[in-house]
Motif scaffolding. Structure first.
Motif, mmCIF file in Angstrom:
data_model
loop_
_atom_site.group_PDB
_atom_site.id
_atom_site.type_symbol
_atom_site.label_atom_id
_atom_site.label_comp_id
_atom_site.label_asym_id
_atom_site.label_seq_id
_atom_site.Cartn_x
_atom_site.Cartn_y
_atom_site.Cartn_z
ATOM 1 N N GLU A 35 23.711 -3.756 16.374
ATOM 2 C CA GLU A 35 25.131 -4.105 16.236
ATOM 3 C C GLU A 35 25.958 -3.516 17.387
ATOM 4 O O GLU A 35 26.906 -4.142 17.871
ATOM 5 C CB GLU A 35 25.674 -3.606 14.892
ATOM 6 C CG GLU A 35 25.063 -4.298 13.683
ATOM 7 C CD GLU A 35 25.282 -5.801 13.707
ATOM 8 O OE1 GLU A 35 26.366 -6.237 14.167
ATOM 9 O OE2 GLU A 35 24.379 -6.538 13.278
ATOM 10 N N LEU A 36 25.618 -2.321 17.828
ATOM 11 C CA LEU A 36 26.306 -1.739 18.979
ATOM 12 C C LEU A 36 26.062 -2.578 20.231
ATOM 13 O O LEU A 36 26.957 -2.737 21.069
ATOM 14 C CB LEU A 36 25.844 -0.299 19.201
ATOM 15 C CG LEU A 36 26.339 0.744 18.194
ATOM 16 C CD1 LEU A 36 25.763 2.114 18.524
ATOM 17 C CD2 LEU A 36 27.862 0.817 18.177
ATOM 18 N N GLU A 37 24.845 -3.110 20.373
ATOM 19 C CA GLU A 37 24.563 -3.983 21.502
ATOM 20 C C GLU A 37 25.409 -5.254 21.439
ATOM 21 O O GLU A 37 25.864 -5.762 22.474
ATOM 22 C CB GLU A 37 23.077 -4.330 21.527
ATOM 23 C CG GLU A 37 22.180 -3.142 21.891
ATOM 24 C CD GLU A 37 20.710 -3.495 21.807
ATOM 25 O OE1 GLU A 37 20.385 -4.556 21.232
ATOM 26 O OE2 GLU A 37 19.887 -2.704 22.314
ATOM 27 N N GLU A 96 30.326 -8.044 23.553
ATOM 28 C CA GLU A 96 31.629 -8.626 23.233
ATOM 29 C C GLU A 96 32.761 -8.026 24.060
ATOM 30 O O GLU A 96 33.593 -8.749 24.600
ATOM 31 C CB GLU A 96 31.934 -8.444 21.745
ATOM 32 C CG GLU A 96 33.265 -9.042 21.321
ATOM 33 C CD GLU A 96 33.473 -8.951 19.821
ATOM 34 O OE1 GLU A 96 34.634 -9.117 19.386
ATOM 35 O OE2 GLU A 96 32.493 -8.725 19.096
ATOM 36 N N ILE A 97 32.795 -6.704 24.174
ATOM 37 C CA ILE A 97 33.937 -6.083 24.857
ATOM 38 C C ILE A 97 33.651 -5.785 26.332
ATOM 39 O O ILE A 97 34.531 -5.930 27.175
ATOM 40 C CB ILE A 97 34.379 -4.802 24.140
ATOM 41 C CG1 ILE A 97 33.248 -3.771 24.089
ATOM 42 C CG2 ILE A 97 34.865 -5.109 22.740
ATOM 43 C CD1 ILE A 97 33.675 -2.447 23.492
ATOM 44 N N GLN A 98 32.422 -5.350 26.659
ATOM 45 C CA GLN A 98 31.984 -5.108 28.033
ATOM 46 C C GLN A 98 32.890 -4.140 28.791
ATOM 47 O O GLN A 98 33.053 -4.250 30.011
ATOM 48 C CB GLN A 98 31.890 -6.442 28.799
ATOM 49 C CG GLN A 98 30.865 -7.394 28.216
ATOM 50 C CD GLN A 98 30.751 -8.688 29.001
ATOM 51 O OE1 GLN A 98 31.558 -8.963 29.887
ATOM 52 N NE2 GLN A 98 29.763 -9.482 28.676
ATOM 53 N N VAL A 99 33.541 -3.225 28.097
ATOM 54 C CA VAL A 99 34.402 -2.257 28.767
ATOM 55 C C VAL A 99 34.037 -0.831 28.372
ATOM 56 O O VAL A 99 34.752 0.099 28.709
ATOM 57 C CB VAL A 99 35.896 -2.508 28.435
ATOM 58 C CG1 VAL A 99 36.347 -3.829 28.980
ATOM 59 C CG2 VAL A 99 36.142 -2.408 26.924
ATOM 60 N N PHE A 100 32.913 -0.649 27.701
ATOM 61 C CA PHE A 100 32.561 0.686 27.221
ATOM 62 C C PHE A 100 31.922 1.510 28.331
ATOM 63 O O PHE A 100 31.338 0.988 29.279
ATOM 64 C CB PHE A 100 31.625 0.578 26.021
ATOM 65 C CG PHE A 100 30.242 0.105 26.368
ATOM 66 C CD1 PHE A 100 29.221 1.011 26.596
ATOM 67 C CD2 PHE A 100 29.969 -1.247 26.465
ATOM 68 C CE1 PHE A 100 27.942 0.584 26.916
ATOM 69 C CE2 PHE A 100 28.699 -1.682 26.788
ATOM 70 C CZ PHE A 100 27.686 -0.774 27.017
ATOM 71 N N TYR A 137 25.086 8.484 9.374
ATOM 72 C CA TYR A 137 25.241 8.343 10.817
ATOM 73 C C TYR A 137 26.731 8.257 11.180
ATOM 74 O O TYR A 137 27.581 7.933 10.339
ATOM 75 C CB TYR A 137 24.537 7.080 11.347
ATOM 76 C CG TYR A 137 23.043 7.072 11.149
ATOM 77 C CD1 TYR A 137 22.230 7.937 11.874
ATOM 78 C CD2 TYR A 137 22.442 6.183 10.256
ATOM 79 C CE1 TYR A 137 20.854 7.932 11.697
ATOM 80 C CE2 TYR A 137 21.075 6.166 10.073
ATOM 81 C CZ TYR A 137 20.279 7.050 10.796
ATOM 82 O OH TYR A 137 18.925 7.040 10.617
ATOM 83 N N ILE A 138 27.009 8.509 12.439
ATOM 84 C CA ILE A 138 28.338 8.268 13.011
ATOM 85 C C ILE A 138 28.130 7.510 14.317
ATOM 86 O O ILE A 138 27.474 8.014 15.239
ATOM 87 C CB ILE A 138 29.109 9.573 13.280
ATOM 88 C CG1 ILE A 138 29.487 10.243 11.960
ATOM 89 C CG2 ILE A 138 30.366 9.304 14.118
ATOM 90 C CD1 ILE A 138 30.277 11.533 12.134
ATOM 91 N N ALA A 139 28.648 6.292 14.372
ATOM 92 C CA ALA A 139 28.545 5.464 15.575
ATOM 93 C C ALA A 139 29.731 5.759 16.492
ATOM 94 O O ALA A 139 30.869 5.846 16.032
ATOM 95 C CB ALA A 139 28.510 3.987 15.202
ATOM 96 N N CYS A 140 29.470 5.922 17.776
ATOM 97 C CA CYS A 140 30.512 6.303 18.734
ATOM 98 C C CYS A 140 30.522 5.356 19.930
ATOM 99 O O CYS A 140 29.461 4.906 20.388
ATOM 100 C CB CYS A 140 30.298 7.730 19.232
ATOM 101 S SG CYS A 140 30.269 8.974 17.927
ATOM 102 N N ILE A 141 31.705 5.081 20.418
ATOM 103 C CA ILE A 141 31.882 4.261 21.620
ATOM 104 C C ILE A 141 32.839 4.985 22.557
ATOM 105 O O ILE A 141 33.969 5.291 22.172
ATOM 106 C CB ILE A 141 32.437 2.860 21.285
ATOM 107 C CG1 ILE A 141 31.499 2.102 20.352
ATOM 108 C CG2 ILE A 141 32.663 2.061 22.571
ATOM 109 C CD1 ILE A 141 32.025 0.728 19.953
ATOM 110 N N ASP A 142 32.375 5.264 23.774
ATOM 111 C CA ASP A 142 33.227 5.850 24.812
ATOM 112 C C ASP A 142 33.848 4.734 25.637
ATOM 113 O O ASP A 142 33.137 3.836 26.112
ATOM 114 C CB ASP A 142 32.415 6.764 25.730
ATOM 115 C CG ASP A 142 31.980 8.047 25.045
ATOM 116 O OD1 ASP A 142 32.471 8.310 23.926
ATOM 117 O OD2 ASP A 142 31.164 8.778 25.616
ATOM 118 N N VAL A 143 35.159 4.808 25.816
ATOM 119 C CA VAL A 143 35.884 3.838 26.641
ATOM 120 C C VAL A 143 36.709 4.619 27.649
ATOM 121 O O VAL A 143 37.368 5.604 27.289
ATOM 122 C CB VAL A 143 36.791 2.938 25.779
ATOM 123 C CG1 VAL A 143 37.523 1.922 26.655
ATOM 124 C CG2 VAL A 143 35.988 2.210 24.719
#
Length: 307
Positions: free
Chosen positions: A43-45, A50-54, A130-136
């Motif tokens: 799902e993270l992939e 989708e956003i391509q800015v991470f 779990y904790i899902a994280c996204i760096d932007v």
């Protein structure tokens, strides 16, 4: 440049958080059926496509151990990575039990400023797994919160307008200041024939000049320089209180001056001083109400931000 970017981010932080939380909630479901680590990675992939800015994506377990990491360059999956239990994106998300967004901080990938959105994932028993994280990056986060091309143009026009208004108000303050100094100087020069009116006039003009300078200072620092944006609501309330207080002081001095004047020259008009004094009392009452509600609003904002 960085300080201005941080100021912009603080203004649009809620929009960025709402967008990132929307992405998490749409792709990652938890609570009813706990997704596996592989499902979370998939799902993270999808979010990455989708956003391509991470800047980076990763998954932490309930103890803060990083068990998956996806890089923007290669999207490779790694295992047995370090523990990040002391990072804000972990312990704040774990404590609040909801999607969170951090303040900007230097990333290990080149030292650029990034923000991290994190989302807790629970199993059927309601336990954190779990904790899902996204760096932007900070730059991309600003684009997410303000996607329109006209935003920068409008922001620059707004800064220019505030700069022009600040300069004009400062000129008004300078005129009041020099007029007050002139009245005070005349009172000193003609001390033997001192007119108490000139002393009161100088006091009123200098008080109003000080109030306008405070207002100019707040507008220039917050709207032009972009300082103290995180506490701008508090600074605005504080400046408004000082401004209104200065006006009340000036009117109170004027009322006192009229009392002396009418007592000596025109006693039959002394009732008019009561009207002015009553107006000052009403302004003071209104200021008290404003102070109560203003600081209550500031306190509620701080509690909501911490909670």
């Amino acid at each position: 440049m960085l300080s201005k970017d941080i100021a912009k981010y603080s203004k649009i932080r809620y929009e960025v958080r709402a967008y990132m939380c929307y992405l998490f909630s749409r792709h990652i479901k938890s609570g009813v059926i706990a997704p596996t680590l592989e499902q979370i990675t998939q799902e993270l992939e999808k979010i990455a496509l989708e956003i391509q800015v991470f800047d980076a994506m990763y998954v932490l377990d309930s103890e803060g151990n990083q068990v998956r990491k996806l890089h923007q360059e290669s999207c490779d999956v790694r295992k047995d990575l370090p523990n990040y239990a002391d990072r804000a994106y972990f312990y704040e998300c774990k404590k609040e039990g909801r999607c969170t967004l951090t303040d900007p901080y230097p990333s290990k990938n080149g030292g650029k400023l990034v923000v991290t959105a994190s989302c807790p994932i629970y199993n059927e028993a309601g336990e954190l797994v779990y904790i899902a994280c996204i760096d932007v990056t900070l730059e991309e986060a600003i684009k997410i919160g303000a996607p329109t091309k006209l935003y920068d143009v409008f922001s620059k026009m707004s800064h220019f307008a505030y700069l022009a208004l600040s300069l004009m108000l400062f000129c008004v303050s300078a005129l009041l200041f020099f007029r007050g100094v002139n009245s005070f100087w005349n009172a000193l020069v003609h001390f033997s024939k001192l007119d108490i009116k000139e002393v009161f006039e100088a006091t009123i003009l200098l008080t109003l000049s000080l109030a306008i300078v405070d207002l100019v200072k707040a507008i220039f620092e917050e709207e032009v320089l972009g300082r103290n944006t995180g506490e701008s609501h508090y600074a605005i309330h504080k400046t408004m209180i000082r401004f209104l207080g200065s006006i009340i002081i000036a009117l109170a001095i004027e009322a006192l001056m009229l009392v002396f004047k009418f007592s000596i020259i025109e006693p039959e008009k002394i009732q008019y001083t009561l009207y002015l004094t009553g107006g000052v009392a009403l302004l003071l009452l209104g200021l008290s109400v404003y102070v109560k509600f203003a600081y209550s609003a500031v306190k509620d904002d701080r509690n909501s931000s911490n909670g």
